[in-house]
Every structure is written in C-alpha cells, then in structure tokens.
Write a protein that holds these residues in place. Structure first.
Motif, PDB file in Angstrom:
ATOM      1  N   LYS A 103      15.519   9.707 -10.775  1.00 34.65           N
ATOM      2  CA  LYS A 103      16.726   9.698  -9.950  1.00 34.65           C
ATOM      3  C   LYS A 103      16.674   8.719  -8.782  1.00 34.65           C
ATOM      4  O   LYS A 103      17.670   8.522  -8.107  1.00 34.65           O
ATOM      5  CB  LYS A 103      17.006  11.107  -9.436  1.00 34.65           C
ATOM      6  CG  LYS A 103      17.333  12.059 -10.560  1.00 34.65           C
ATOM      7  CD  LYS A 103      17.574  13.449 -10.066  1.00 34.65           C
ATOM      8  CE  LYS A 103      17.854  14.330 -11.263  1.00 34.65           C
ATOM      9  NZ  LYS A 103      17.560  15.703 -11.031  1.00 34.65           N
ATOM     10  N   LYS A 104      15.526   8.113  -8.519  1.00 35.66           N
ATOM     11  CA  LYS A 104      15.413   7.173  -7.414  1.00 35.66           C
ATOM     12  C   LYS A 104      14.867   5.855  -7.949  1.00 35.66           C
ATOM     13  O   LYS A 104      13.873   5.824  -8.651  1.00 35.66           O
ATOM     14  CB  LYS A 104      14.524   7.720  -6.306  1.00 35.66           C
ATOM     15  CG  LYS A 104      14.570   6.873  -5.036  1.00 35.66           C
ATOM     16  CD  LYS A 104      13.843   7.531  -3.894  1.00 35.66           C
ATOM     17  CE  LYS A 104      14.648   8.480  -3.078  1.00 35.66           C
ATOM     18  NZ  LYS A 104      15.790   7.952  -2.371  1.00 35.66           N
ATOM     19  N   ILE A 105      15.532   4.763  -7.584  1.00 33.02           N
ATOM     20  CA  ILE A 105      15.120   3.432  -8.018  1.00 33.02           C
ATOM     21  C   ILE A 105      14.388   2.737  -6.873  1.00 33.02           C
ATOM     22  O   ILE A 105      14.806   2.793  -5.720  1.00 33.02           O
ATOM     23  CB  ILE A 105      16.343   2.591  -8.442  1.00 33.02           C
ATOM     24  CG1 ILE A 105      16.994   3.220  -9.677  1.00 33.02           C
ATOM     25  CG2 ILE A 105      15.939   1.152  -8.727  1.00 33.02           C
ATOM     26  CD1 ILE A 105      18.273   2.542 -10.096  1.00 33.02           C
ATOM     27  N   PHE A 106      13.280   2.098  -7.211  1.00 36.24           N
ATOM     28  CA  PHE A 106      12.463   1.360  -6.254  1.00 36.24           C
ATOM     29  C   PHE A 106      12.453  -0.111  -6.654  1.00 36.24           C
ATOM     30  O   PHE A 106      12.506  -0.436  -7.837  1.00 36.24           O
ATOM     31  CB  PHE A 106      11.035   1.898  -6.243  1.00 36.24           C
ATOM     32  CG  PHE A 106      10.927   3.329  -5.796  1.00 36.24           C
ATOM     33  CD1 PHE A 106      10.642   3.635  -4.479  1.00 36.24           C
ATOM     34  CD2 PHE A 106      11.129   4.371  -6.692  1.00 36.24           C
ATOM     35  CE1 PHE A 106      10.541   4.945  -4.055  1.00 36.24           C
ATOM     36  CE2 PHE A 106      11.040   5.683  -6.283  1.00 36.24           C
ATOM     37  CZ  PHE A 106      10.753   5.979  -4.959  1.00 36.24           C
ATOM     38  N   THR A 107      12.371  -0.993  -5.671  1.00 37.15           N
ATOM     39  CA  THR A 107      12.348  -2.426  -5.921  1.00 37.15           C
ATOM     40  C   THR A 107      11.157  -3.048  -5.209  1.00 37.15           C
ATOM     41  O   THR A 107      10.932  -2.781  -4.030  1.00 37.15           O
ATOM     42  CB  THR A 107      13.643  -3.097  -5.406  1.00 37.15           C
ATOM     43  OG1 THR A 107      14.760  -2.494  -6.055  1.00 37.15           O
ATOM     44  CG2 THR A 107      13.636  -4.587  -5.684  1.00 37.15           C
ATOM     45  N   ILE A 108      10.416  -3.880  -5.925  1.00 39.26           N
ATOM     46  CA  ILE A 108       9.350  -4.671  -5.318  1.00 39.26           C
ATOM     47  C   ILE A 108       9.911  -6.066  -5.115  1.00 39.26           C
ATOM     48  O   ILE A 108      10.417  -6.689  -6.048  1.00 39.26           O
ATOM     49  CB  ILE A 108       8.105  -4.736  -6.225  1.00 39.26           C
ATOM     50  CG1 ILE A 108       7.549  -3.327  -6.469  1.00 39.26           C
ATOM     51  CG2 ILE A 108       7.050  -5.649  -5.610  1.00 39.26           C
ATOM     52  CD1 ILE A 108       6.446  -3.274  -7.497  1.00 39.26           C
ATOM     53  N   LYS A 109       9.878  -6.516  -3.872  1.00 40.81           N
ATOM     54  CA  LYS A 109      10.363  -7.856  -3.523  1.00 40.81           C
ATOM     55  C   LYS A 109       9.665  -8.295  -2.246  1.00 40.81           C
ATOM     56  O   LYS A 109       8.950  -7.514  -1.621  1.00 40.81           O
ATOM     57  CB  LYS A 109      11.878  -7.865  -3.349  1.00 40.81           C
ATOM     58  CG  LYS A 109      12.359  -6.983  -2.206  1.00 40.81           C
ATOM     59  CD  LYS A 109      13.858  -7.004  -2.082  1.00 40.81           C
ATOM     60  CE  LYS A 109      14.295  -6.168  -0.896  1.00 40.81           C
ATOM     61  NZ  LYS A 109      15.720  -6.267  -0.647  1.00 40.81           N
ATOM     62  N   LYS A 110       9.913  -9.516  -1.850  1.00 37.58           N
ATOM     63  CA  LYS A 110       9.293 -10.013  -0.621  1.00 37.58           C
ATOM     64  C   LYS A 110      10.049  -9.482   0.596  1.00 37.58           C
ATOM     65  O   LYS A 110      11.274  -9.392   0.594  1.00 37.58           O
ATOM     66  CB  LYS A 110       9.262 -11.537  -0.615  1.00 37.58           C
ATOM     67  CG  LYS A 110       8.268 -12.082  -1.618  1.00 37.58           C
ATOM     68  CD  LYS A 110       8.057 -13.556  -1.468  1.00 37.58           C
ATOM     69  CE  LYS A 110       6.961 -14.007  -2.415  1.00 37.58           C
ATOM     70  NZ  LYS A 110       6.641 -15.424  -2.265  1.00 37.58           N
ATOM     71  N   ASP A 111       9.285  -9.147   1.631  1.00 38.80           N
ATOM     72  CA  ASP A 111       9.879  -8.674   2.876  1.00 38.80           C
ATOM     73  C   ASP A 111      10.240  -9.860   3.771  1.00 38.80           C
ATOM     74  O   ASP A 111      10.148 -11.024   3.354  1.00 38.80           O
ATOM     75  CB  ASP A 111       8.955  -7.680   3.590  1.00 38.80           C
ATOM     76  CG  ASP A 111       7.636  -8.290   4.035  1.00 38.80           C
ATOM     77  OD1 ASP A 111       7.482  -9.534   4.015  1.00 38.80           O
ATOM     78  OD2 ASP A 111       6.749  -7.513   4.428  1.00 38.80           O
ATOM     79  N   LEU A 112      10.617  -9.580   4.993  1.00 40.30           N
ATOM     80  CA  LEU A 112      11.018 -10.635   5.926  1.00 40.30           C
ATOM     81  C   LEU A 112       9.896 -11.616   6.244  1.00 40.30           C
ATOM     82  O   LEU A 112      10.145 -12.739   6.665  1.00 40.30           O
ATOM     83  CB  LEU A 112      11.513 -10.015   7.237  1.00 40.30           C
ATOM     84  CG  LEU A 112      12.809  -9.213   7.131  1.00 40.30           C
ATOM     85  CD1 LEU A 112      13.114  -8.526   8.452  1.00 40.30           C
ATOM     86  CD2 LEU A 112      13.959 -10.088   6.694  1.00 40.30           C
TER      87      LEU A 112
END
Length: 168
Positions: A103-112
């Motif tokens: 029920k919860k989607i997580f995303t791996i991406k670059k931060d600031l």
C-alpha cells in the motif's frame, strides 16, 4: 623487498575496500519490537554511479543481540517479509513496494546533495526515509500481528523530522 611488497599489498587492500564502499551505501533500516536486531537495506551502484540494473538493493540482518555483525536474511524472510518488489527502474531512479505491504510506494532517487536516498509520501508530503519501526504483538511466524508501523524521515529543505504512524 618483502616489506615493500607487504606495504603495497596493504595499500591495495585499503584501496579495494574504498572502491567497494563507494558503490554500496546504506539506504534505510527496519527495526522490530521483537528484539534489538535490524534489517539494513543497501544500495548498489554501477561503475557510472547509477543504480545497478541487477540487484540494485540488498538487505542483511544486523544481529545486535548476538554478534553485532551483518548476516544474510534467509529466503523465507526475504520472500514473504522484508524483500522489495521493484515497480520501475530508470537508471538513476527506482520505485518499489515491500513484498509484505503493497500500500505504500517508495522511490530511490538523488537528494538535493546528489546522494541516493529513499523517498515516500508521509503525512501527504514526500519525505526522505531513514528508518521504519514495526510494532509486533504476537501472531505467528507466517502471520505476525503488526499493530503499528512508524515511518520516520525528514523534509530536506526545512530539515524537519517527520513521523507517520499507521496500522497496516
């Protein structure tokens, strides 16, 4: 001569460890109320600094109660509990759900700052996730009674800590 060779071998060992450390980083942890052990999720990058195509995320137990060392997670706990299901993988971005909770989607991406991190919507805002806590009250091995989940992270720009608590 053997002293120089030993010195070069030691230097090579440290350089190899530094390279290995650069392509692997800790993403987040899961802690459970059952004991002091934690599940640690690692990110793996390719030579170009992008998410690896094969097995970009791995997990291990941090066995705090016995040895304090990282140990493999067995197949059953991965398959039915703590592993992730990748929904999309786009070079420097990956979305996933947990195999045990979709029920919860997580995303791996670059931060600031240009570092990879895990992001998810917490209290209707996208936040950087660092830790998840599972409150378990009985149940069985195959179906633990998880009474509460706390997802902890922070909002990058304001550097504000955020916690979402919900019943799964």
């Amino acid at each position: 001569m053997s002293g120089i060779c030993n010195g070069l071998c030691i230097l090579g060992f440290f350089m190899l460890n530094q390279v290995l450390a650069q392509d692997t980083q800790v993403l987040f942890t899961i802690e459970r109320s059952l004991n002091e052990d934690q599940i640690v999720y690692f990110l793996h990058l390719d030579e170009a600094g992008l998410l690896r195509k094969e097995n970009p995320v791995s997990l291990k137990w941090l066995d705090n109660q016995k040895t304090g060392e990282l140990v493999p997670v067995n197949w059953i706990k991965k398959k039915f509990g703590y592993d992730i299901r990748i929904l999309s993988h786009d070079g420097d971005r990956l979305t996933f759900k947990f195999v045990s909770y979709d029920k919860k989607i997580f995303t791996i991406k670059k931060d600031l700052f240009g570092n990879y991190a895990v992001f998810a919507k917490i209290n209707e805002r996208v936040m950087k996730i660092r830790h998840i806590y599972l409150e378990i009250d009985g149940g069985s091995f195959w179906k633990p009674n998880i009474t509460q989940v706390a997802v902890m992270g922070f909002q990058e720009l304001a550097n504000t800590r955020i916690k979402e608590i919900f019943n799964p």
